[in-house]
Design a protein around this motif. Structure first.
Motif, PDB file in Angstrom:
ATOM      1  N   GLY A 167       7.210  -1.050  -7.651  1.00 20.76           N
ATOM      2  CA  GLY A 167       6.036  -0.627  -8.411  1.00 20.76           C
ATOM      3  C   GLY A 167       6.109  -1.029  -9.865  1.00 20.76           C
ATOM      4  O   GLY A 167       5.088  -1.181 -10.520  1.00 20.76           O
ATOM      5  N   LYS A 168       7.332  -1.176 -10.366  1.00 21.04           N
ATOM      6  CA  LYS A 168       7.455  -1.505 -11.781  1.00 21.04           C
ATOM      7  C   LYS A 168       8.583  -2.493 -12.003  1.00 21.04           C
ATOM      8  O   LYS A 168       9.654  -2.367 -11.426  1.00 21.04           O
ATOM      9  CB  LYS A 168       7.795  -0.242 -12.576  1.00 21.04           C
ATOM     10  N   LEU A 169       8.338  -3.422 -12.870  1.00 26.72           N
ATOM     11  CA  LEU A 169       9.392  -4.329 -13.285  1.00 26.72           C
ATOM     12  C   LEU A 169      10.316  -3.584 -14.244  1.00 26.72           C
ATOM     13  O   LEU A 169       9.844  -2.894 -15.140  1.00 26.72           O
ATOM     14  CB  LEU A 169       8.724  -5.482 -14.038  1.00 26.72           C
ATOM     15  N   ASP A 203      10.555  -8.565  -1.167  1.00 30.14           N
ATOM     16  CA  ASP A 203      11.441  -7.980  -0.168  1.00 30.14           C
ATOM     17  C   ASP A 203      10.791  -6.656   0.235  1.00 30.14           C
ATOM     18  O   ASP A 203      11.203  -5.582  -0.185  1.00 30.14           O
ATOM     19  CB  ASP A 203      12.809  -7.747  -0.841  1.00 30.14           C
ATOM     20  N   ALA A 204       9.729  -6.770   1.056  1.00 34.66           N
ATOM     21  CA  ALA A 204       8.729  -5.710   1.084  1.00 34.66           C
ATOM     22  C   ALA A 204       8.925  -4.633   2.137  1.00 34.66           C
ATOM     23  O   ALA A 204       8.175  -3.663   2.167  1.00 34.66           O
ATOM     24  CB  ALA A 204       7.349  -6.352   1.257  1.00 34.66           C
ATOM     25  N   PHE A 205       9.906  -4.822   3.003  1.00 35.17           N
ATOM     26  CA  PHE A 205      10.213  -3.744   3.947  1.00 35.17           C
ATOM     27  C   PHE A 205      11.268  -2.840   3.344  1.00 35.17           C
ATOM     28  O   PHE A 205      12.068  -3.276   2.525  1.00 35.17           O
ATOM     29  CB  PHE A 205      10.772  -4.329   5.240  1.00 35.17           C
ATOM     30  N   GLY A 206      11.306  -1.594   3.823  1.00 37.79           N
ATOM     31  CA  GLY A 206      12.394  -0.743   3.373  1.00 37.79           C
ATOM     32  C   GLY A 206      11.991   0.714   3.256  1.00 37.79           C
ATOM     33  O   GLY A 206      10.808   1.048   3.174  1.00 37.79           O
ATOM     34  N   LEU A 207      13.006   1.496   3.209  1.00 37.31           N
ATOM     35  CA  LEU A 207      12.846   2.938   3.266  1.00 37.31           C
ATOM     36  C   LEU A 207      11.996   3.560   2.163  1.00 37.31           C
ATOM     37  O   LEU A 207      11.184   4.451   2.437  1.00 37.31           O
ATOM     38  CB  LEU A 207      14.238   3.562   3.276  1.00 37.31           C
ATOM     39  N   CYS A 241       2.042  -1.799  -4.957  1.00 37.28           N
ATOM     40  CA  CYS A 241       3.184  -2.105  -5.825  1.00 37.28           C
ATOM     41  C   CYS A 241       3.248  -3.598  -6.113  1.00 37.28           C
ATOM     42  O   CYS A 241       3.519  -4.024  -7.234  1.00 37.28           O
ATOM     43  CB  CYS A 241       4.492  -1.683  -5.164  1.00 37.28           C
ATOM     44  N   ILE A 242       3.010  -4.388  -5.069  1.00 39.76           N
ATOM     45  CA  ILE A 242       3.087  -5.840  -5.236  1.00 39.76           C
ATOM     46  C   ILE A 242       2.042  -6.305  -6.245  1.00 39.76           C
ATOM     47  O   ILE A 242       2.326  -7.139  -7.117  1.00 39.76           O
ATOM     48  CB  ILE A 242       2.908  -6.552  -3.880  1.00 39.76           C
ATOM     49  N   GLU A 243       0.873  -5.725  -6.141  1.00 37.21           N
ATOM     50  CA  GLU A 243      -0.189  -6.120  -7.056  1.00 37.21           C
ATOM     51  C   GLU A 243       0.202  -5.825  -8.509  1.00 37.21           C
ATOM     52  O   GLU A 243       0.083  -6.679  -9.387  1.00 37.21           O
ATOM     53  CB  GLU A 243      -1.466  -5.360  -6.690  1.00 37.21           C
ATOM     54  N   THR A 253       5.779 -12.483   1.614  1.00 40.79           N
ATOM     55  CA  THR A 253       5.865 -11.038   1.643  1.00 40.79           C
ATOM     56  C   THR A 253       6.437 -10.657   2.995  1.00 40.79           C
ATOM     57  O   THR A 253       5.808 -10.900   4.024  1.00 40.79           O
ATOM     58  CB  THR A 253       4.470 -10.427   1.442  1.00 40.79           C
ATOM     59  N   THR A 254       7.609 -10.091   3.004  1.00 44.71           N
ATOM     60  CA  THR A 254       8.330  -9.968   4.278  1.00 44.71           C
ATOM     61  C   THR A 254       7.709  -8.949   5.222  1.00 44.71           C
ATOM     62  O   THR A 254       8.008  -8.969   6.400  1.00 44.71           O
ATOM     63  CB  THR A 254       9.806  -9.588   4.046  1.00 44.71           C
ATOM     64  N   CYS A 255       6.844  -8.077   4.718  1.00 45.18           N
ATOM     65  CA  CYS A 255       6.290  -7.064   5.610  1.00 45.18           C
ATOM     66  C   CYS A 255       5.032  -7.543   6.334  1.00 45.18           C
ATOM     67  O   CYS A 255       4.397  -6.778   7.043  1.00 45.18           O
ATOM     68  CB  CYS A 255       6.017  -5.768   4.847  1.00 45.18           C
ATOM     69  N   THR A 256       4.674  -8.801   6.155  1.00 46.94           N
ATOM     70  CA  THR A 256       3.514  -9.314   6.889  1.00 46.94           C
ATOM     71  C   THR A 256       3.989  -9.914   8.219  1.00 46.94           C
ATOM     72  O   THR A 256       5.063 -10.507   8.285  1.00 46.94           O
ATOM     73  CB  THR A 256       2.811 -10.429   6.095  1.00 46.94           C
ATOM     74  N   PRO A 257       3.165  -9.778   9.251  1.00 50.15           N
ATOM     75  CA  PRO A 257       3.550 -10.357  10.545  1.00 50.15           C
ATOM     76  C   PRO A 257       3.829 -11.851  10.431  1.00 50.15           C
ATOM     77  O   PRO A 257       4.704 -12.375  11.123  1.00 50.15           O
ATOM     78  CB  PRO A 257       2.328 -10.101  11.436  1.00 50.15           C
ATOM     79  N   ASP A 258       3.117 -12.525   9.561  1.00 52.71           N
ATOM     80  CA  ASP A 258       3.367 -13.946   9.317  1.00 52.71           C
ATOM     81  C   ASP A 258       4.829 -14.216   9.022  1.00 52.71           C
ATOM     82  O   ASP A 258       5.363 -15.254   9.367  1.00 52.71           O
ATOM     83  CB  ASP A 258       2.598 -14.419   8.068  1.00 52.71           C
ATOM     84  N   TYR A 259       5.411 -13.303   8.277  1.00 47.75           N
ATOM     85  CA  TYR A 259       6.811 -13.489   7.945  1.00 47.75           C
ATOM     86  C   TYR A 259       7.714 -12.891   9.007  1.00 47.75           C
ATOM     87  O   TYR A 259       8.602 -13.562   9.528  1.00 47.75           O
ATOM     88  CB  TYR A 259       7.144 -12.857   6.585  1.00 47.75           C
ATOM     89  N   TYR A 260       7.474 -11.632   9.352  1.00 47.76           N
ATOM     90  CA  TYR A 260       8.501 -10.979  10.160  1.00 47.76           C
ATOM     91  C   TYR A 260       8.521 -11.442  11.606  1.00 47.76           C
ATOM     92  O   TYR A 260       9.496 -11.225  12.310  1.00 47.76           O
ATOM     93  CB  TYR A 260       8.459  -9.454  10.004  1.00 47.76           C
ATOM     94  N   GLN A 261       7.453 -12.141  12.030  1.00 50.33           N
ATOM     95  CA  GLN A 261       7.535 -12.721  13.374  1.00 50.33           C
ATOM     96  C   GLN A 261       8.737 -13.671  13.454  1.00 50.33           C
ATOM     97  O   GLN A 261       9.333 -13.831  14.518  1.00 50.33           O
ATOM     98  CB  GLN A 261       6.255 -13.462  13.721  1.00 50.33           C
ATOM     99  N   TRP A 262       9.059 -14.273  12.330  1.00 53.56           N
ATOM    100  CA  TRP A 262      10.179 -15.218  12.355  1.00 53.56           C
ATOM    101  C   TRP A 262      11.525 -14.516  12.327  1.00 53.56           C
ATOM    102  O   TRP A 262      12.514 -15.052  12.803  1.00 53.56           O
ATOM    103  CB  TRP A 262      10.029 -16.253  11.226  1.00 53.56           C
ATOM    104  N   ASN A 263      11.553 -13.296  11.806  1.00 51.43           N
ATOM    105  CA  ASN A 263      12.765 -12.488  12.001  1.00 51.43           C
ATOM    106  C   ASN A 263      12.971 -12.281  13.497  1.00 51.43           C
ATOM    107  O   ASN A 263      14.088 -12.358  14.007  1.00 51.43           O
ATOM    108  CB  ASN A 263      12.616 -11.101  11.362  1.00 51.43           C
TER     109      ASN A 263
END
Length: 896
Positions: free
Chosen positions: A46-48, A80-84, A104-106, A126-136
């Motif tokens: 959310g903040k730098l 690194d957009a996934f996480g607790l 937060c990303i915005e 953005t790792t939390c998008t299916p576009d990305y995580y499908q490759w995980n």
RNA sequence: GCGAGGGUAGCCAAGCGGUCAACGGCGGCGGACUCAAGAUCCGCUCUCGUAGGAGUUCGUGGGUUCGAUCCCCUCCCCUCGCACCA
């Protein structure tokens, strides 16, 4: 705050918009092999914070530097957009992790733009998008196919607060606390998915030696983490249980093994516990693997020592750990501290079988009554092996004992990636009653996350509709795996995704990755020394082995940046000593923040934030802007004059000397700053640059500057500053009448000999200092004239001869030169001096160069002492003055 | 305990065989500018010294060298990582 006219907000916004408009930081897909500069992507909290600002200023400055040098540069950014934390935040705010994360990303994107970081946003991931995580998920399947995935029942670290499993790396310290919330970690048995990183242990370990662009500390931490140890496995026969394998690094001590010990959770211990109340009680109640005391219980069984045939007692002991070695060990109290402590406590024989290497005569048994002798030595009381050195004995014993074999042990464990949380990549597996766990076929990927359900347990477990599916193999009813992946999976290959971020057929474009990888310069915090950096290396090696990637290491050069501190302490919310980047940007601008940070210290060192430092940096930029504006304002009428045919301004001869000094300083600054930028030592590059600004200011204050020289200096400064303070550099670049962006301008170049520069500067500096000394010591109030006399040519010749000569009698050698001999006593005196200093002599500039250097620097002296300065060649000086002149040290005469 | 990196003037910090009494910054002192303050600029900031000199310094104690802040060893201290690891 200053009241003068540097409107940073306007300047910065203006250029940010202009860069954006012109796509300045875009890296086209068709470039051949761009310089790949990467900062570790952030978790969108959310903040730098200042750590981010420092990290990304380093990469940005380096990327800009390389771009100005003419390189194609790849400098991307992602999330690194996934996480607790997203999950927790969503619960607190009654929203969902996705919306919260994208908010937060915005915000952070805006903050990054306001810092002026030049990213190719077209490559944002953005790792939390299916576009990305499908490759995980795809990678997980590929790993599975290559037998690098395993599902097994495992004792796992469980954080009761986060309600999730943690990797070993995420458990911190002796107290075993969760790395996120500091809750004590518990142990649980769960079916878990593991990536078999241990298959790559040797490769990962051995390749560390070649990572020459990495800091030693990180390399060492990875070596420790992998923890390879060579030793031997050897079987001890336990009555009625058959052979039990023990691992030892000291098989040379086997004749001194006086007991055998099993871990409390060793299968045999557990079996024994069923029939023996005392053992059961020990395992369940007394055993304390974390305690300092080694506790144990006698089993009543004996084990056969394969070397001696001797029967030794078997214990269950809590200092034996099931996940170290084989969970069983041969104990040699005489030569191992732990075994010694246990033996003392349980009154077991301590039998020395290794003696210190004797200087002469027979080896003598060491005193092991109070302390084990743990070093290598010579075997004693070891039958036919007595007299052998430890090293040799290990080889022989490993060879001779039937059940013994050389073996390596690793500290590295397989990587458990299952997490019982919602906000992560769903593990692409279906559990079928008949077929067991089945991989989701590639054409059915991605397995997308269902809508978030706010529940206490795992939301995926609660998503009934999502969970119920059919088995891809038999078509029968089946349930989806509800665990998600550790987010370190995401970050183990994200640097490859930037190469082709939108690619729909594969995680990355292989050909382009082969061209563009590895990352040339990676920058991030030391906290990732083991986990992220090790996992990324692991993934890269697997992709090299099975997917045709032609690189086995992801990061050529690694920089672990230091912390930004306040009064020597790490900034943290709990201490309340956080300096907000946003406030600094508002108050002083991004350029000031960036410049201050980069000049404060070398990137890898910690440094203290200082408000005074920030202010003086701001003042520097302001003054620089003033200089440029004043120059341009005064240049305009002059140009008009020139155009009107009144001819070029006549430079006084004196000015030419000064201009040549300034010119030389410009060259020196450019050359040195360039080398320092190359080295990422921005602090040194900026110091040089600021020194040049000072010189230029002194120049313009002292005299009407030679326009070409002065402008060249300003232009060099602007470009040398551009990587670190890009906005104001654009502004000044424009003010100086240049078209186009400074971000795309050519880096200034200068051919200099650094050695010459240093000698020249040294000569000038020493001379000025000597004059100060004389004026001070002699108490000269008001000097009326200063004469600086360069030494006569023959002294330079004599010096050169002295340096090259290895004759014992230097004077003799000098006197064999007629032009030196002619100097008579002066030659003898100087020869004496040279002889005395013989070994310390080094070559100076030549007499003409020294004269020129001093001549061009004379204005600095005139300015300082307010007296005319005369720089004189030896030929034009009187005898008396010459006596004191030496190469590198002119004679000085001051009149008052 | 093992491993890595450090200990430099009041503070931060560069140097890593001779040009080192040791770059630079902060703080302090003096001067210029100013009615004044701030900002800026110019000096000084280990000791002694009326012509560039001398003396004592770079954690401790040794060593190598013509010469050590810099290289080697001993010890002390700090920071980080690993650790009942067989």
């Amino acid at each position: 705050m200053s009241d003068a006219g540097y409107d940073h907000a306007t300047v910065e916004r203006r250029w940010q918009a202009a860069w954006d408009e012109a796509n300045v930081y875009r890296t086209p897909d068709d470039v051949e092999d761009p310089t790949y500069v990467l900062g570790m992507y952030p978790y969108p909290s959310g903040k730098l914070h200042m750590g981010h600002v420092r990290n990304y200023t380093i990469t940005d400055a380096y990327a800009r530097f390389r771009r100005m040098q003419g390189d194609d540069v790849l400098h991307p950014m992602g999330w690194d957009a996934f996480g607790l934390p997203a999950e927790n935040a969503a619960k607190e705010r009654d929203t969902n992790p996705r919306d919260w994360t994208f908010d937060c990303i915005e915000t952070m994107t805006e903050q990054m733009e306001s810092m002026g970081f030049g990213y190719d946003w077209d490559r944002e991931i953005t790792t939390c998008t299916p576009d990305y995580y499908q490759w995980n998920q795809w990678l997980f399947s590929r790993f599975y196919e290559e037998d690098l995935v395993e599902r097994r029942d495992a004792e796992v670290n469980w954080c009761p607060h986060c309600e999730t499993v943690l990797a070993d790396e995420q458990v911190e310290g002796e107290a075993e606390l969760c790395w996120r919330c500091d809750t004590p970690v518990e142990q649980r048995e769960l079916e878990q998915w593991f990536l078999r990183i241990t298959e790559y242990a040797d490769d990962l370990l051995e390749a560390i030696d070649d990572l020459e662009g990495w800091p030693n500390s990180v390399r060492q931490m990875q070596r420790n983490w992998i923890g390879r140890q060579y030793g031997a496995e050897v079987d001890f026969g336990i009555e009625s249980h058959g052979p039990v394998t023990a691992f030892t690094t000291r098989i040379d001590t086997i004749h001194g093994a006086t007991f055998f010990a099993l871990a409390p959770d060793h299968p045999i211990s557990e079996e024994l516990a069923e029939g023996d109340e005392e053992i059961r009680r020990f395992i369940e109640e007394e055993a304390d693997p974390d305690g300092d005391e080694p506790n144990g219980v006698e089993t009543g069984l004996t084990a056969t020592n394969p070397a001696t045939g001797e029967e030794i007692p078997v214990y269950v002991a809590d200092f034996v750990l099931s996940d170290v070695g084989t969970g069983a060990l041969m104990a040699v109290p005489a030569h191992d501290e732990r075994d010694h402590a246990f033996a003392e406590k349980n009154d077991i024989e301590i039998r020395p079988v290794i003696a210190p290497e004797p200087d002469d005569g027979e080896p003598e048994a060491p005193d092991v009554e109070d302390e084990a002798f743990t070093e290598d030595g010579v075997l004693i009381d070891s039958g036919e092996y007595s007299g052998l050195e430890s090293e040799r004995a290990r080889e022989r014993l490993t060879e001779d004992i039937d059940s013994a074999a050389a073996a390596a042990q690793y500290q590295l464990r397989d990587w458990g990636i299952s997490r019982q949380r919602y906000w992560g990549t769903p593990i692409p597996v279906v559990h079928c009653d008949d077929c067991g766990p089945v991989m989701v076929p590639e054409e059915d990927l991605p397995v997308e996350l269902p809508e978030f359900i706010n529940t206490t347990g795992n939301p995926l477990d609660a998503a009934e509709e999502w969970k119920q599916t059919t088995c891809p193999d038999c078509g029968g009813p089946a349930e989806r795996e509800t665990d998600t992946m550790d987010t370190f999976v995401d970050s183990s290959w994200y640097f490859l995704r930037y190469v082709s971020p939108g690619l729909e057929e594969a995680p990355f474009d292989l050909e382009r990755a082969n061209d563009w990888m590895p990352v040339d310069q990676y920058v991030g915090g030391i906290e990732h020394a083991v986990m992220h950096l090790l996992y990324s290396r692991f993934f890269t090696k697997v992709l090299a082995d099975y997917e045709g990637l032609e690189h086995r290491e992801p990061f050529t050069n690694l920089l672990a940046q230091g912390m930004v501190q306040l009064e020597g302490e790490k900034m943290s919310k709990s201490k309340g000593n956080v300096v907000s980047p946003q406030r600094i940007v508002e108050e002083y601008g991004a350029d000031t923040a960036r410049l201050f940070m980069m000049q404060a210290a070398q990137p890898e060192r910690d440094f203290d934030w200082s408000e005074e430092g920030v202010q003086s940096t701001y003042a520097f930029l302001e003054r620089l802007q003033g200089m440029v504006e004043e120059y341009v304002a005064s240049a305009a009428p002059r140009a008009a004059e020139d155009a009107s045919g009144q001819g070029p301004r006549a430079d006084e001869p004196d000015d030419d000397a000064i201009a040549s000094y300034v010119d030389a300083e410009i060259d020196a600054t450019v050359a040195i700053a360039t080398a320092e930028y190359d080295d990422l030592t921005f602090n040194k590059a900026l110091r040089e640059t600021q020194d040049l600004v000072r010189t230029l200011r002194q120049y313009v204050d002292y005299t009407e500057p030679h326009a070409e020289t002065y402008e060249r200096g300003l232009s060099a400064v602007v470009r040398l500053l551009a990587p670190v303070a890009p906005h104001i550099a654009e502004e000044l670049h424009e003010t100086l009448g240049n078209d186009g962006f400074v971000a795309e301008a050519a880096w200034p170049t200068a051919e200099i000999d650094r050695d010459r520069v240093e000698k020249r500067r040294q000569l000038v500096e020493n001379t000025r200092e000597d004059i100060r000394d004389i004026v001070d010591v002699a108490g000269i109030e008001d000097p009326t004239g200063i004469e600086v006399v360069v030494a006569p040519d023959w002294k330079y010749d004599a010096l050169e001869i002295a340096i090259e000569s290895d004759a014992d009698n230097l004077i003799g050698e000098l006197m064999s030169e007629s032009h030196i001999r002619e100097q008579g006593d002066a030659a003898a005196d100087y020869g004496q001096d040279l002889q005395a200093e013989r070994e310390a002599l080094s070559m100076t500039l030549g007499p003409e160069d020294e004269h020129a250097a001093l001549e061009s620097a004379a204005w600095l002296i005139e300015r300082e002492f307010d007296a005319p300065v005369d720089v004189v060649r030896a030929a034009d000086a009187d005898e008396a003055a010459l006596a004191n002149a030496e190469p590198g040290r002119p004679a000085i005469e001051i009149d008052d």
